[in-house]
Design a protein around this motif. Structure first.
Motif, PDB file in Angstrom:
ATOM      1  N   GLN A 748       0.790  -1.232   0.000  1.00  0.00           N
ATOM      2  CA  GLN A 748       0.000   0.000   0.000  1.00  0.00           C
ATOM      3  C   GLN A 748       0.824   1.284   0.000  1.00  0.00           C
ATOM      4  O   GLN A 748       0.329   2.342  -0.377  1.00  0.00           O
ATOM      5  CB  GLN A 748      -0.923   0.050   1.230  1.00  0.00           C
ATOM      6  CG  GLN A 748      -1.920  -1.074   1.319  1.00  0.00           C
ATOM      7  CD  GLN A 748      -1.533  -2.077   2.396  1.00  0.00           C
ATOM      8  OE1 GLN A 748      -0.386  -2.503   2.479  1.00  0.00           O
ATOM      9  NE2 GLN A 748      -2.499  -2.435   3.239  1.00  0.00           N
ATOM     10  N   LEU A 749       2.097   1.233   0.414  1.00  0.00           N
ATOM     11  CA  LEU A 749       2.838   2.475   0.610  1.00  0.00           C
ATOM     12  C   LEU A 749       4.339   2.230   0.470  1.00  0.00           C
ATOM     13  O   LEU A 749       4.869   1.259   1.016  1.00  0.00           O
ATOM     14  CB  LEU A 749       2.528   3.052   1.997  1.00  0.00           C
ATOM     15  CG  LEU A 749       2.914   4.506   2.260  1.00  0.00           C
ATOM     16  CD1 LEU A 749       2.148   5.448   1.326  1.00  0.00           C
ATOM     17  CD2 LEU A 749       2.629   4.881   3.717  1.00  0.00           C
ATOM     18  N   SER A 750       5.000   3.129  -0.255  1.00  0.00           N
ATOM     19  CA  SER A 750       6.454   3.075  -0.433  1.00  0.00           C
ATOM     20  C   SER A 750       7.062   4.325   0.182  1.00  0.00           C
ATOM     21  O   SER A 750       6.608   5.446  -0.089  1.00  0.00           O
ATOM     22  CB  SER A 750       6.812   2.998  -1.926  1.00  0.00           C
ATOM     23  OG  SER A 750       8.206   3.048  -2.112  1.00  0.00           O
ATOM     24  N   THR A 751       8.102   4.145   1.016  1.00  0.00           N
ATOM     25  CA  THR A 751       8.675   5.268   1.751  1.00  0.00           C
ATOM     26  C   THR A 751      10.198   5.218   1.708  1.00  0.00           C
ATOM     27  O   THR A 751      10.794   4.138   1.844  1.00  0.00           O
ATOM     28  CB  THR A 751       8.203   5.271   3.215  1.00  0.00           C
ATOM     29  OG1 THR A 751       6.776   5.386   3.240  1.00  0.00           O
ATOM     30  CG2 THR A 751       8.814   6.422   3.985  1.00  0.00           C
ATOM     31  N   ALA A 752      10.810   6.373   1.518  1.00  0.00           N
ATOM     32  CA  ALA A 752      12.266   6.507   1.540  1.00  0.00           C
ATOM     33  C   ALA A 752      12.653   7.503   2.626  1.00  0.00           C
ATOM     34  O   ALA A 752      12.018   8.555   2.767  1.00  0.00           O
ATOM     35  CB  ALA A 752      12.773   6.991   0.183  1.00  0.00           C
ATOM     36  N   VAL A 753      13.708   7.161   3.387  1.00  0.00           N
ATOM     37  CA  VAL A 753      14.222   8.042   4.444  1.00  0.00           C
ATOM     38  C   VAL A 753      15.724   8.193   4.247  1.00  0.00           C
ATOM     39  O   VAL A 753      16.438   7.188   4.080  1.00  0.00           O
ATOM     40  CB  VAL A 753      13.923   7.485   5.850  1.00  0.00           C
ATOM     41  CG1 VAL A 753      14.548   8.370   6.915  1.00  0.00           C
ATOM     42  CG2 VAL A 753      12.416   7.361   6.064  1.00  0.00           C
ATOM     43  N   SER A 754      16.186   9.425   4.239  1.00  0.00           N
ATOM     44  CA  SER A 754      17.613   9.685   4.077  1.00  0.00           C
ATOM     45  C   SER A 754      18.149  10.445   5.288  1.00  0.00           C
ATOM     46  O   SER A 754      17.410  11.139   5.987  1.00  0.00           O
ATOM     47  CB  SER A 754      17.868  10.513   2.814  1.00  0.00           C
ATOM     48  OG  SER A 754      17.255  11.799   2.920  1.00  0.00           O
ATOM     49  N   MET A 755      19.458  10.318   5.508  1.00  0.00           N
ATOM     50  CA  MET A 755      20.144  11.023   6.588  1.00  0.00           C
ATOM     51  C   MET A 755      21.541  11.377   6.100  1.00  0.00           C
ATOM     52  O   MET A 755      22.220  10.563   5.467  1.00  0.00           O
ATOM     53  CB  MET A 755      20.221  10.151   7.844  1.00  0.00           C
ATOM     54  CG  MET A 755      20.978  10.784   8.998  1.00  0.00           C
ATOM     55  SD  MET A 755      21.070   9.677  10.427  1.00  0.00           S
ATOM     56  CE  MET A 755      22.072  10.658  11.551  1.00  0.00           C
ATOM     57  N   TYR A 756      21.976  12.585   6.381  1.00  0.00           N
ATOM     58  CA  TYR A 756      23.299  13.028   5.959  1.00  0.00           C
ATOM     59  C   TYR A 756      23.670  14.292   6.733  1.00  0.00           C
ATOM     60  O   TYR A 756      22.830  14.912   7.407  1.00  0.00           O
ATOM     61  CB  TYR A 756      23.331  13.312   4.450  1.00  0.00           C
ATOM     62  CG  TYR A 756      22.212  14.209   3.963  1.00  0.00           C
ATOM     63  CD1 TYR A 756      22.363  15.586   3.891  1.00  0.00           C
ATOM     64  CD2 TYR A 756      20.977  13.667   3.591  1.00  0.00           C
ATOM     65  CE1 TYR A 756      21.341  16.398   3.456  1.00  0.00           C
ATOM     66  CE2 TYR A 756      19.942  14.460   3.153  1.00  0.00           C
ATOM     67  CZ  TYR A 756      20.122  15.840   3.091  1.00  0.00           C
ATOM     68  OH  TYR A 756      19.094  16.645   2.667  1.00  0.00           O
ATOM     69  N   ARG A 757      24.915  14.649   6.655  1.00  0.00           N
ATOM     70  CA  ARG A 757      25.389  15.915   7.226  1.00  0.00           C
ATOM     71  C   ARG A 757      25.812  16.810   6.066  1.00  0.00           C
ATOM     72  O   ARG A 757      26.659  16.429   5.261  1.00  0.00           O
ATOM     73  CB  ARG A 757      26.563  15.697   8.176  1.00  0.00           C
ATOM     74  CG  ARG A 757      26.209  14.971   9.469  1.00  0.00           C
ATOM     75  CD  ARG A 757      27.446  14.833  10.348  1.00  0.00           C
ATOM     76  NE  ARG A 757      27.900  16.131  10.823  1.00  0.00           N
ATOM     77  CZ  ARG A 757      29.172  16.432  11.122  1.00  0.00           C
ATOM     78  NH1 ARG A 757      30.118  15.517  10.977  1.00  0.00           N
ATOM     79  NH2 ARG A 757      29.486  17.639  11.546  1.00  0.00           N
TER      80      ARG A 757
END
Length: 918
Positions: A748-757
């Motif tokens: 039902q749902l596609s999600t992307a999470v990113s982290m960086y400095r």
């Protein structure tokens, strides 16, 4: 010819024609004898009968002979000559005649020319002699100079009359009415209002005396040097505009400040048409002749759009410098005069969401160049002294683009995303949207947006402590996006801490490499295109390919020497080879080092997927990524280097979520979108139309999903599990630990999470990604750490109450390739199969390579409950997040598509690919 002619007898028949001949007298036409005539008779036909004999019995020879006969008889008063003047009795020229007869010469009974035109009344002429009388052939159609001059004077007179009427009817615009533009209203997906914005700044009108003279000087030097002396219009500019319109180009040309003021003030009509330009021309003429220059200048500066939602000099001063307009200095005025040329491309903050060319860096370069030019022009024009100009060598410091509290939190990012989508679609221009009055219905789910923000803030509050670790926890950024696989609707984004404090939308743009989250595209390419068969390379004009299977095997050895598909060692332009490292220098399954593609994905083994990409072809890997939904733009890295398969590209979170949603939808790709419809004054001016294309077959997409499920179930992504809800996903960490990702999906749902400095402060001239070793108190940031935790926390709440849906069961695909044959058996082992040949051992069955045309059993795709299949080789494990997520292994892209050879990375120290760790 006889001088005495008899009166012709009355016709005895012949109908109306005969009656007319009888009424007219002697006929001079060409008609034959009456039907009741018994023979030729001069008394019946006279001297002009065509083809009839005369009194002497001599026949005439047609019309020419008849004319000669008529001319000969003219002296007797019977016919008249061709050009003979009429006699006193008839007056005028010989007339009539023609095919049906007619009047005679000089009177009713005379003979005529026989040319079909009746006699002209004596002394009368046509008002417009055209075609010209008395002329024959082409000369009849050549107008006389009197006619030409008369028509020209009439045309000029008409134009003057129209111009006079238009000038009298047009009204001078009211600047106060022009400033009352409406708000744009944005709505959540459920139809409830999100925010009304766009019109609140348009009412900041100030007097002429409150506008600094430096601002007036800057605008005149930049746009209209003769403003103080011209009459409000620029004839040359108008000519350019007309020529441009004739060529089909835009309707604007070089306009005066007066013309621009009139255009800005006429909010009711902004159509790009000739009639609008025609009206504006006369309004400009009237304004230029009737209004003082002070009023025109104040009107222009109070209605112009400066970008950042600011109409008028007062709103612009607050938006750019957070001060009153009257307090602006010459340098700041020059900057505001700069953005008047077009804020999209001259606002140093940039508008990359509208146009990638309008990014922060390019806009700053353009703005500085024009800012300097305006100051120098003011010196040339005598409006600024050289000494005063020399005080302003440094570019003015600007404040953050957002200061509207309504756009705080995530709202500003959502509004920007929706605006950019509508403008990029081309249905509504940025200028039209800024004038307001639109109702914009978005795809954003308020609950999901709030939950995503809460999940990020939870990690930030608990783990990111800049005061405790100033050298590790500063400049930490998160980005996120959720896309519905069904249609591509963007349900939620996380753009940053606050849209009024952090301008860049981290969901829509980052520049952060995605690392090993790129590996599913390598696998999809292998499933779709297959690997190249080196044995057929020299004999086949088109290289043969073999579709691989999730159980196809590759080397998991650390420091693997990467080869071309034909077995030759890959080298860079300087002849240096490339040895691929795994995260933590981990080798898998010695001594053979063979690892199947499922396990290699589960443990994120770099060496296996880099070599797989080489065998498939990096161009095919790129095609698969684009098919899934990534863009072939500046975010796409060069596909000329082996590290391309490890995620050296830097797409946005929205793009990654959208690309993974293609796998969730069994290969159906839908372009991510954020606006469902736009209405203006009750009319729907835009409506999203769903366009779905089959990027991959369901067999390919479902097998990718099946492999990615094992990553979450027992691989590097276990921290993203959602209980009994099936999840597929992939972790990603990049070279130098400068970014970390988790991208995953349910049906039902596609999600992307990113982290960086990212150090992108105004004082820093160049955006720089910083290492995250030690950030948040962690030795190293992996995709399995904070990004996966945020993903899990958010998705658990976003899907609360939604039914648990299973993924499709994948069909069998491809064949097992790359297996090393088992070692030769001992003599004793050889005898055992001979005794029982019908019962091969499981090991023998597994290592036997099936024919190329044979499809493997569905079990070869590994059921999630098949522990022996899924756990094969897993005992050797990897690092906590799967190692290969891009740690040492060289995932940084080369600076250009054609870098120097020293940047291709190898164990001897290729700097771009990770130096000694590459």
């Amino acid at each position: 010819m006889s001088e005495h002619r008899r009166k012709p007898p009355q016709p005895q028949g012949g109908g109306r024609a005969a009656a007319r001949r009888g009424a007219q007298g002697a006929s001079s036409g060409r008609r034959a004898a009456p039907r009741d005539a018994t023979g030729p008779s001069a008394s019946s036909y006279g001297a002009h009968g065509s083809g009839a004999p005369d009194e002497e019995g001599r026949p005439y020879g047609g019309r020419a002979e008849a004319r000669r006969a008529a001319q000969r008889s003219g002296s007797a008063g019977t016919g008249g000559g061709r050009r003979r003047a009429a006699d006193a009795a008839g007056g005028g020229r010989a007339g009539g005649g023609g095919r049906r007869g007619g009047g005679g010469a000089g009177g009713p009974g005379g003979a005529g020319r026989g040319r079909g035109r009746g006699p002209e009344p004596s002394g009368k002429r046509r008002f417009i002699d055209y075609p010209r009388a008395g002329r024959r052939g082409a000369r009849r159609w050549i107008p006389s100079w009197r006619l030409v001059s008369g028509l020209f004077l009439s045309f000029v007179g008409s134009l003057m009359a129209v111009a006079g009427i238009a000038y009298a009817l047009v009204e001078v615009p009211d600047v106060n009415k022009a400033a009352e533009a409406q708000n744009n209203v944005y709505y959540w997906a459920d139809g409830k209002q999100m925010v009304a914005t766009g019109g609140e700044r348009n009412r900041q009108i100030i007097d002429y005396d409150d506008i600094p003279k430096e601002m007036r000087f800057a605008v005149m030097s930049a746009e209209n040097k003769t403003f103080e002396s011209d009459k409000g219009v620029d004839p040359m500019g108008i000519a350019r505009a007309v020529v441009n319109m004739a060529k089909g180009g835009q309707t604007q040309g070089g306009s005066t400040i007066t013309q621009q003021y009139v255009k800005n003030a006429r909010l009711g009509d902004q159509s790009q048409t000739f009639s609008r330009k025609f009206k504006e021309l006369f309004i400009s003429i009237k304004v230029g002749r009737t209004e003082p220059k002070e009023k025109v200048m104040a009107g222009y500066l109070n209605t112009a759009y400066y970008g950042r939602g600011a109409y008028g000099i007062q709103a612009a001063a607050r938006a750019y410098f957070d001060k009153e307009a009257r307090k602006l200095n010459p340098s700041e005025c020059a900057l505001l005069a700069t953005v008047l040329k077009g804020a999209t491309y001259y606002d140093p903050a940039g508008y990359p969401e509208i146009d990638p060319a309008a990014n922060k860096e390019d806009n700053t370069v353009r703005a500085k160049k024009r800012w300097r030019w305006i100051l120098d022009e003011e010196v040339k024009d005598g409006r600024l002294t050289r000494a005063e100009r020399d005080k302003y060598q440094d570019f003015p410091k600007l404040q953050n683009p957002r200061s509207n509290t309504q756009l705080g939190g995530q709202t500003g990012y959502l509004v920007d995303l929706a605006k950019a989508y509508v403008i990029r679609d081309g249905k509504i221009t940025a200028e039209q949207l800024q004038r307001g009055g639109y109702e914009i219905h978005t795809t954003f789910d308020r609950t999901k947006v709030n939950e995503l923000e809460k999940a990020v803030n939870k990690v930030r509050k608990e783990k990111i402590k800049p005061k405790l670790r100033p050298d590790k926890d500063t400049h930490v950024q998160f980005g996120g996006a959720s896309v519905d696989p069904e249609d591509g609707a963007i349900k939620a984004i996380y753009g940053g801490v606050d849209a009024t404090k952090h301008f860049t939308n981290n969901a829509d743009q980052t520049g952060a490499q995605v690392g090993s989250t790129y590996k599913p595209f390598v696998l999809a390419a292998a499933f779709k295109y297959g690997v190249r068969d080196p044995e057929g390379a020299e004999t086949q004009s088109e290289i043969e390919r073999k579709i691989v299977n999730p159980k196809s095997r590759y080397s998991g050895k650390n420091e693997l020497k990467i080869q071309n598909y034909d077995g030759s060692v890959w080298t860079d332009r300087e002849g240096k080879q490339w040895n691929q490292k795994n995260d933590g220098d981990q080798s898998y399954n010695p001594p053979s080092y063979q690892i199947d593609l499922r396990e290699a994905m589960r443990e994120s083994v770099n060496s296996a997927y880099v070599q797989l990409g080489m065998d498939v072809g990096l161009n095919k890997v790129k095609e698969a990524a684009i098919d899934a939904g990534l863009k072939d733009d500046s975010s796409m890295a060069s596909a000329n280097y082996p590290s391309f398969s490890l995620g050296t590209s830097s797409p946005s979170a929205i793009r990654m979520a959208g690309a993974y949603s293609t796998f969730a939808a069994s290969g159906k790709q839908n372009e991510p979108y954020s606006v469902t419809k736009v209405e203006h004054k009750g009319d729907t001016v835009y409506r999203h139309e769903k366009e779905t294309r089959q990027a991959f077959t369901s067999k390919v997409a479902d097998n990718v999903t099946d492999v990615l499920r094992t990553v979450v179930e027992k691989g590097t992504g276990t921290s993203a599990q959602l209980g009994n809800r099936p999840v597929a996903g992939k972790t990603g960490t990049t070279d130098g630990n400068k970014s970390a990702w988790f991208v995953g999906y349910t049906p039902q749902l596609s999600t992307a999470v990113s982290m960086y400095r990212l150090d992108d402060d105004e004082a820093n001239k160049k955006r720089e990604f910083l290492e995250m070793f030690g950030t948040g108190g962690e030795e190293k940031i992996h995709g399995a750490s904070f990004p996966a935790q945020i993903w899990q926390d958010y998705m658990a709440k976003a899907l609360k109450g939604e039914p648990v849906e299973p993924f499709p069961v994948p069909e069998a695909i491809g064949e097992v390739v790359g297996e090393t044959p088992p070692p030769p058996p001992s003599p004793t082992a050889t005898e055992e199969p001979e005794e029982e040949p019908s019962s091969p051992t499981p090991t023998e069955t597994e290592t036997t390579k099936p024919p190329a045309t044979q499809s493997p059993d569905p079990e070869e795709s590994c059921s999630q409950w098949d522990w022996e299949c899924n756990d094969n080789g897993g005992a050797n494990g990897g690092s906590e997040d799967g190692g290969a997520d891009g740690g040492p292994g060289g995932e940084s892209p080369p600076p250009t598509d054609d870098p120097p050879g020293t940047n291709n990375g190898n164990q001897n120290g290729g700097a771009i690919f990770g130096g000694p760790t590459g």
